[in-house]
Enzyme design. Structure first.
Site, PDB file in Angstrom:
ATOM      1  CG  HIS A 134       6.968  32.580  11.591  1.00  0.00           C
ATOM      2  ND1 HIS A 134       5.815  31.834  11.599  1.00  0.00           N
ATOM      3  CD2 HIS A 134       7.261  32.791  10.284  1.00  0.00           C
ATOM      4  CE1 HIS A 134       5.436  31.601  10.356  1.00  0.00           C
ATOM      5  NE2 HIS A 134       6.298  32.178   9.538  1.00  0.00           N
ATOM      6  CG  ASP A 211      11.144  29.075  14.818  1.00  0.00           C
ATOM      7  OD1 ASP A 211      11.674  28.416  13.901  1.00  0.00           O
ATOM      8  OD2 ASP A 211      10.249  29.921  14.614  1.00  0.00           O
ATOM      9  CD  GLN A 214      14.067  31.844   7.763  1.00  0.00           C
ATOM     10  OE1 GLN A 214      15.013  31.849   6.982  1.00  0.00           O
ATOM     11  NE2 GLN A 214      12.811  31.788   7.347  1.00  0.00           N
ATOM     12  CE  LYS A 237      10.764  28.554   6.635  1.00  0.00           C
ATOM     13  NZ  LYS A 237      10.168  29.545   5.742  1.00  0.00           N
ATOM     14  CB  CYS A 375       4.457  34.892   9.305  1.00  0.00           C
ATOM     15  SG  CYS A 375       3.508  34.226   7.963  1.00  0.00           S
TER      16      CYS A 375
HETATM   17  C1  LIG Z   1      11.358  31.783  11.860  1.00  0.00           C
HETATM   18  C2  LIG Z   1      10.275  30.917  11.325  1.00  0.00           C
HETATM   19  N1  LIG Z   1       9.571  30.144  12.147  1.00  0.00           N
HETATM   20  C3  LIG Z   1       8.617  29.336  11.710  1.00  0.00           C
HETATM   21  C4  LIG Z   1       8.283  29.259  10.383  1.00  0.00           C
HETATM   22  C5  LIG Z   1       7.211  28.337   9.944  1.00  0.00           C
HETATM   23  O1  LIG Z   1       7.738  27.346   9.126  1.00  0.00           O
HETATM   24  P1  LIG Z   1       6.789  26.376   8.295  1.00  0.00           P
HETATM   25  O2  LIG Z   1       5.842  27.268   7.551  1.00  0.00           O
HETATM   26  O3  LIG Z   1       7.716  25.633   7.396  1.00  0.00           O
HETATM   27  O4  LIG Z   1       6.088  25.508   9.281  1.00  0.00           O
HETATM   28  C6  LIG Z   1       8.965  30.055   9.477  1.00  0.00           C
HETATM   29  C7  LIG Z   1       8.609  30.069   8.054  1.00  0.00           C
HETATM   30  O5  LIG Z   1       8.790  31.029   7.364  1.00  0.00           O
HETATM   31  C8  LIG Z   1      10.000  30.887   9.955  1.00  0.00           C
HETATM   32  O6  LIG Z   1      10.706  31.655   9.123  1.00  0.00           O
END
Ligand SMILES: Cc1ncc(COP(=O)(O)O)c(C=O)c1O
Length: 417
Positions: A134, A211, A214, A237, A375
């Protein structure tokens, strides 16, 4: 409306209709159709228990935490800190002070980049990420590498949407100081072999950030067993509120990290000559935090635990398999990401049709999916596509909703062909 107590009595026999009744939004109409919400990887809906917890805080004990001696302040502090302990248990951390509250995954990763990274990354050092990250797990490292003269290396993604441990081994060296890898891809659903990667990275003396944006909702997380050094995730999430997330870090690493933002709460003593800093976890939590949402986050964790992640996983797996089988029969439709080790979402493209057009026509039928690059622009470039249509499933989705989605999709394709 069904409350948490009633829900717990109904479960553990998995009853999706009972679960649905605890999510107020699921009964709303969108464009004169009952909402079919398949955008759960972007954010999940919130059960009444979470909404009630926010409302209860504001209507019964709204107060700033940690500083007050009055009753309301004490109640708010206790509830806020109870969430920290609940998170500690949820991810199997050894100490509650290893749980740092952030705004979400993005802030957690940035916190590590700005503090640990600034101190420990030097010219010529290397950071490894994967080709399915992401943007929030790409850009902070790019900024850091640029500032420090370090090198960002990327583990390639194969045609099935997987990263290979062998390719990772080739990139690893004594120059590798940090590995930052997504546990579950938000664009493909792939579950990465993080345990193996962590062991390999540690053998080279590198620190590993996972990270978990998900994965935290779908997989059982045990940070001690995983042996990651950092684990970042977001409450929203996980059926929790927006604006609250967690950075887990190993205590000894967090203790040796410089502070992040300066301000109230993170200090021990301030003079005009200089300041000393608070202990963990407060040294990373400057200013008045997001008290209401942090408190409500505990209700979300309880919700997930009461249902049981294994039951949820089975239910979602069934939905993904049921949907995949039907999608595969649609001419011109191609699924992006076909790893056997995949959770809860399906990304796909349709020949000669722009994903966004499909998204709009599905929305007209009350069906919410996400379209675009998710993203993850470098990943889309890797597959030579501008974006995908992504249907992502949660505990409250049903086979009937999959049928509505498939029918809606066929209708959209017909209109766009
Ligand atoms: C794999 C992954 N990493 C990071 C993020 C970023 O999360 P947040 O926008 O809640 O900070 C997301 C959000 O969609 C994500 O799916």
């Amino acid at each position: 409306m069904i409350n948490m107590e009633t829900l717990t009595q109904i479960l553990p026999s998995f009853d999706v209709e009972a679960i649905r009744r605890s999510f107020p939004v699921l009964s709303r109409m969108v464009n004169n159709k009952t909402l079919v919400y398949l955008d759960n990887a972007a954010t999940s809906q919130k059960p009444a228990a979470v909404i009630d917890a926010i409302s209860k805080y504001y209507s019964h004990y709204n107060a700033n935490i940690h500083r007050g001696i009055h009753t309301l302040a004490e109640e708010a502090t206790l509830a806020y800190e109870a969430t920290r302990v609940a998170v500690q248990q949820f991810i199997g951390a050894a100490f509650s002070e290893e749980i740092i509250f952030t705004r979400g995954t993005t802030e957690g990763i940035n916190l590590v980049a700005y503090t640990w990274g600034r101190k420990n990354i030097h010219e010529g050092d290397e950071i490894i990420i994967s080709g399915m990250e992401h943007h929030s797990n790409i850009v902070p490292w790019q900024i850091l590498c640029e500032e420090k003269g370090a090198l960002l290396k990327v583990v390639p993604v194969n045609d099935k949407g997987e990263i290979s441990v062998d390719e990772f081994k080739i990139l690893l060296s004594s120059k590798t100081k940090l590995v930052s890898i997504v546990h579950v891809s938000n664009a493909l659903g792939t579950v990465n072999p993080v345990e193996e990667m962590i062991t390999l990275a540690h053998e080279k003396g590198a620190i590993v950030l996972i990270d978990g944006a998900q994965s935290s909702v779908h997989l059982d997380i045990d940070v001690q067993k995983m042996d990651c050094d950092f684990f970042a995730f977001s409450a929203h999430k996980l059926y929790g509120p927006t604006g609250i997330g967690v950075l887990y870090g190993k205590k000894e690493i967090l203790e040796n990290m410089p502070v992040f933002m300066g301000g109230g709460e993170m200090i021990r003593e301030v003079t005009f000559e200089g300041s000393t800093y608070n202990e963990l976890p407060y040294k990373f939590e400057a200013g008045t935090p997001n008290i209401a949402d942090t408190i409500a986050f505990k209700a979300a964790l309880e919700f997930v635990q009461n249902i049981g992640k294994d039951l949820a996983r089975n239910h979602e797996k069934e939905l993904v398999e049921y949907a995949t089988a039907q999608l595969e029969m649609i001419p011109g439709l191609k699924i992006i990401g076909s790893s056997e080790n995949k959770v809860s979402l399906i990304s796909f493209i349709i020949e000669n049709i722009h994903p966004q057009d499909v998204g709009v026509l599905l929305d007209n039928q009350g069906i919410a999916v996400r379209t675009g690059h998710h993203c993850a622009q470098p990943l889309m470039k890797r597959f030579g596509i501008p974006g995908t249509i992504r249907a992502s499933f949660a505990i409250y989705n049903t086979r009937e909703e999959v049928d509505v989605f498939i029918e809606g999709l066929k209708k959209a394709i017909k209109m766009l062909s």
